[in-house]
Design a protein around this motif. Structure first.
Motif: not given
Length: 215
Positions: A185-193
């Protein structure tokens, strides 16, 4: 002069004249004396009559309202009072739960086909930086009473896609057995939940991953 006095006066005067006619001739008497004697006799007679009237008790008839007894019809008996039957309450006993052992509670029936995706990694609300790479690990446990046949699909269901893999076939699992699924998996580029959800075919369970992205 009253009417009763007149009724007494006339007979008295007639009686005096009769007596005068029957007696031998006497020396002529003064007419005034004769009138006085007549008046005295009349007065005495009226007084005696009034005394008798006052002494006599007055009697006034009193009407009485005496109710005559009602004639009872011969051979007629009083009608008996009807006696209604007493209603009997019907009590319906609730079904008795089957005891599952010494615990005293009812038996818990397990579903034939079910699973539980636990433990899960990363843990809920783990923080990653934008575009960080990480592994998703789900342990799928068969919690049903029947065997999960080989080939059941574990597929993407909802939320942001944190991995490129959207479909995996699961192996056969006997009741109580488990298998581990690993996804890149890869975390999204924008902050958030972010929460990504998969599902096992037949909606047996819903594995998911929840992460937080911060800079």
């Amino acid at each position: 002069m009253s009417l009763s006095t007149k009724k007494i006066l006339f007979p008295a005067m007639a009686l005096i004249f009769l007596l005068s006619a029957c007696q031998p001739a006497q020396p002529t008497q003064n007419p005034i004396d004769i009138a006085n004697q007549v008046a005295t006799s009349v007065a005495l007679t009226v007084a005696a009559q009034n005394a008798l009237t006052q002494a006599a008790p007055s009697f006034t008839p009193v009407a009485t309202n005496t109710t005559l007894p009602t004639q009872t019809e011969v051979g007629t008996l009083p009608s008996p009072t009807p006696v209604l039957p007493t209603a009997t309450a019907i009590v319906v006993a609730p079904p008795t739960s089957v005891s599952g052992g010494s615990g005293g509670g009812g038996t818990t029936v397990k579903p034939q086909y079910a699973c539980n995706p636990f433990p899960r990694l990363p843990r809920d609300n783990t923080i990653f930086r934008p575009n960080d790479s990480f592994d998703i690990k789900w342990t799928i446990v068969n919690t049903g009473t029947k065997t999960m046949q080989a080939g059941l699909d574990l597929k993407y269901d909802d939320g942001p896609q944190l991995t490129k893999t959207t479909l995996i076939e699961l192996p056969a699992l006997e009741p109580g057995e488990q298998t581990q699924v690993v996804l890149d998996a890869v975390a999204p580029s924008q902050e958030g939940t972010y929460i990504m959800t998969f599902s096992v075919e037949g909606s047996l369970c819903f594995p998911y991953t929840a992460i937080v992205v911060e800079k």
